[in-house]
Design a protein around this motif. Structure first.
Motif, PDB file in Angstrom:
ATOM      1  N   MET A  34       0.942  -0.887   0.304  1.00  0.00           N
ATOM      2  CA  MET A  34      -0.070   0.347  -0.333  1.00  0.00           C
ATOM      3  C   MET A  34       0.700   1.310   0.231  1.00  0.00           C
ATOM      4  O   MET A  34       1.836   1.101   0.786  1.00  0.00           O
ATOM      5  N   THR A  35       0.487   2.316  -0.905  1.00  0.00           N
ATOM      6  CA  THR A  35       1.550   3.472  -0.988  1.00  0.00           C
ATOM      7  C   THR A  35       1.009   4.169  -0.010  1.00  0.00           C
ATOM      8  O   THR A  35       0.110   4.333   0.496  1.00  0.00           O
ATOM      9  N   LYS A  36       2.144   5.231   0.200  1.00  0.00           N
ATOM     10  CA  LYS A  36       1.596   6.204   1.999  1.00  0.00           C
ATOM     11  C   LYS A  36       2.596   7.683   0.888  1.00  0.00           C
ATOM     12  O   LYS A  36       3.536   7.357   0.502  1.00  0.00           O
ATOM     13  N   ALA A  37       1.395   8.569   1.904  1.00  0.00           N
ATOM     14  CA  ALA A  37       1.950   9.503   1.145  1.00  0.00           C
ATOM     15  C   ALA A  37       2.464  10.527   2.262  1.00  0.00           C
ATOM     16  O   ALA A  37       2.971   9.688   2.862  1.00  0.00           O
ATOM     17  N   ALA A  38       3.397  11.344   1.701  1.00  0.00           N
ATOM     18  CA  ALA A  38       4.590  11.414   2.215  1.00  0.00           C
ATOM     19  C   ALA A  38       3.883  12.259   3.644  1.00  0.00           C
ATOM     20  O   ALA A  38       2.809  13.520   3.295  1.00  0.00           O
ATOM     21  N   SER A  39       4.891  12.970   4.116  1.00  0.00           N
ATOM     22  CA  SER A  39       4.349  13.427   5.381  1.00  0.00           C
ATOM     23  C   SER A  39       4.536  14.361   5.519  1.00  0.00           C
ATOM     24  O   SER A  39       5.321  15.585   4.638  1.00  0.00           O
ATOM     25  N   LYS A  40       3.913  15.509   5.922  1.00  0.00           N
ATOM     26  CA  LYS A  40       3.680  17.399   5.827  1.00  0.00           C
ATOM     27  C   LYS A  40       4.863  17.929   5.920  1.00  0.00           C
ATOM     28  O   LYS A  40       5.410  18.563   5.385  1.00  0.00           O
ATOM     29  N   GLU A  41       5.917  17.170   6.877  1.00  0.00           N
ATOM     30  CA  GLU A  41       6.921  18.098   7.478  1.00  0.00           C
ATOM     31  C   GLU A  41       8.395  17.626   6.410  1.00  0.00           C
ATOM     32  O   GLU A  41       8.607  18.410   5.612  1.00  0.00           O
ATOM     33  N   LEU A  92      -2.476  14.140  -1.453  1.00  0.00           N
ATOM     34  CA  LEU A  92      -2.256  12.768  -1.447  1.00  0.00           C
ATOM     35  C   LEU A  92      -2.407  11.931  -0.666  1.00  0.00           C
ATOM     36  O   LEU A  92      -2.483  10.921  -1.302  1.00  0.00           O
ATOM     37  N   GLU A  93      -2.679  11.942   0.192  1.00  0.00           N
ATOM     38  CA  GLU A  93      -3.386  11.194   1.292  1.00  0.00           C
ATOM     39  C   GLU A  93      -5.148  10.689   0.333  1.00  0.00           C
ATOM     40  O   GLU A  93      -5.332   9.492   0.226  1.00  0.00           O
ATOM     41  N   LEU A  94      -5.694  12.035   0.043  1.00  0.00           N
ATOM     42  CA  LEU A  94      -6.810  12.132   0.017  1.00  0.00           C
ATOM     43  C   LEU A  94      -6.953  10.978  -2.083  1.00  0.00           C
ATOM     44  O   LEU A  94      -7.782   9.950  -3.040  1.00  0.00           O
ATOM     45  N   THR A  95      -6.079  11.164  -2.819  1.00  0.00           N
ATOM     46  CA  THR A  95      -5.292  10.212  -4.229  1.00  0.00           C
ATOM     47  C   THR A  95      -5.290   8.553  -3.547  1.00  0.00           C
ATOM     48  O   THR A  95      -6.048   7.976  -4.558  1.00  0.00           O
ATOM     49  N   ASN A 142      -7.533   3.503  -4.161  1.00  0.00           N
ATOM     50  CA  ASN A 142      -8.099   2.563  -3.190  1.00  0.00           C
ATOM     51  C   ASN A 142      -9.327   2.388  -3.431  1.00  0.00           C
ATOM     52  O   ASN A 142      -9.997   1.346  -3.120  1.00  0.00           O
ATOM     53  N   GLY A 143     -10.476   3.055  -3.579  1.00  0.00           N
ATOM     54  CA  GLY A 143     -12.132   3.077  -3.865  1.00  0.00           C
ATOM     55  C   GLY A 143     -12.100   2.683  -4.831  1.00  0.00           C
ATOM     56  O   GLY A 143     -13.349   2.415  -5.848  1.00  0.00           O
TER      57      GLY A 143
END
Length: 116
Positions: free
Chosen positions: A1-8, A43-46, A51-52
């Motif tokens: 599963m892909t993970k989005a880059a953190s805000k930092e 990125l999180e919503l993408t 996944n949906g």
């Protein structure tokens, strides 16, 4: 599963990019925080959208179809990210119109200064 880059991570990379372009100032850090949050949300919503199964329409109570809420949110985030990118001089169009302070003086300016 892909993970989005953190805000930092996004913030750090944005500051690095701005420094490379010669447009970073510490006074912009609040805008960079907002920009980083928007990019992180995008990125999180993408990932959630992928996944949906890229469901871009939902059924209405009347039996029709309309744009899914996640697609509408992604579109709004894109617009906001573009606006902040322009303000931070991270888009090519915005960067064209900026004269970055590189600390270097032109050869002509130096020659004119020496004449005085």
């Amino acid at each position: 599963m892909t993970k989005a880059a953190s805000k930092e991570t996004i913030k750090r990379r944005t500051i690095e990019d701005m420094k490379k372009l010669g447009v970073h100032k510490t006074q912009y850090n609040r805008l960079i925080d907002i920009y980083s949050e928007l990019v992180h949300q995008y990125l999180e919503l993408t990932i959630e959208f992928e996944n949906g199964g890229y469901q871009f329409q939902v059924e209405t109570d009347q039996g029709g179809a309309k744009k899914s809420p996640i697609v509408a949110t992604l579109e709004n985030l894109r617009k906001d990210i573009l606006a902040y990118s322009d303000r931070l001089c991270l888009s090519p169009k915005a960067f064209e119109n900026v004269t970055a302070d590189t600390g270097k003086k032109s050869v002509l300016a130096e020659a004119l200064k020496n004449l005085s």
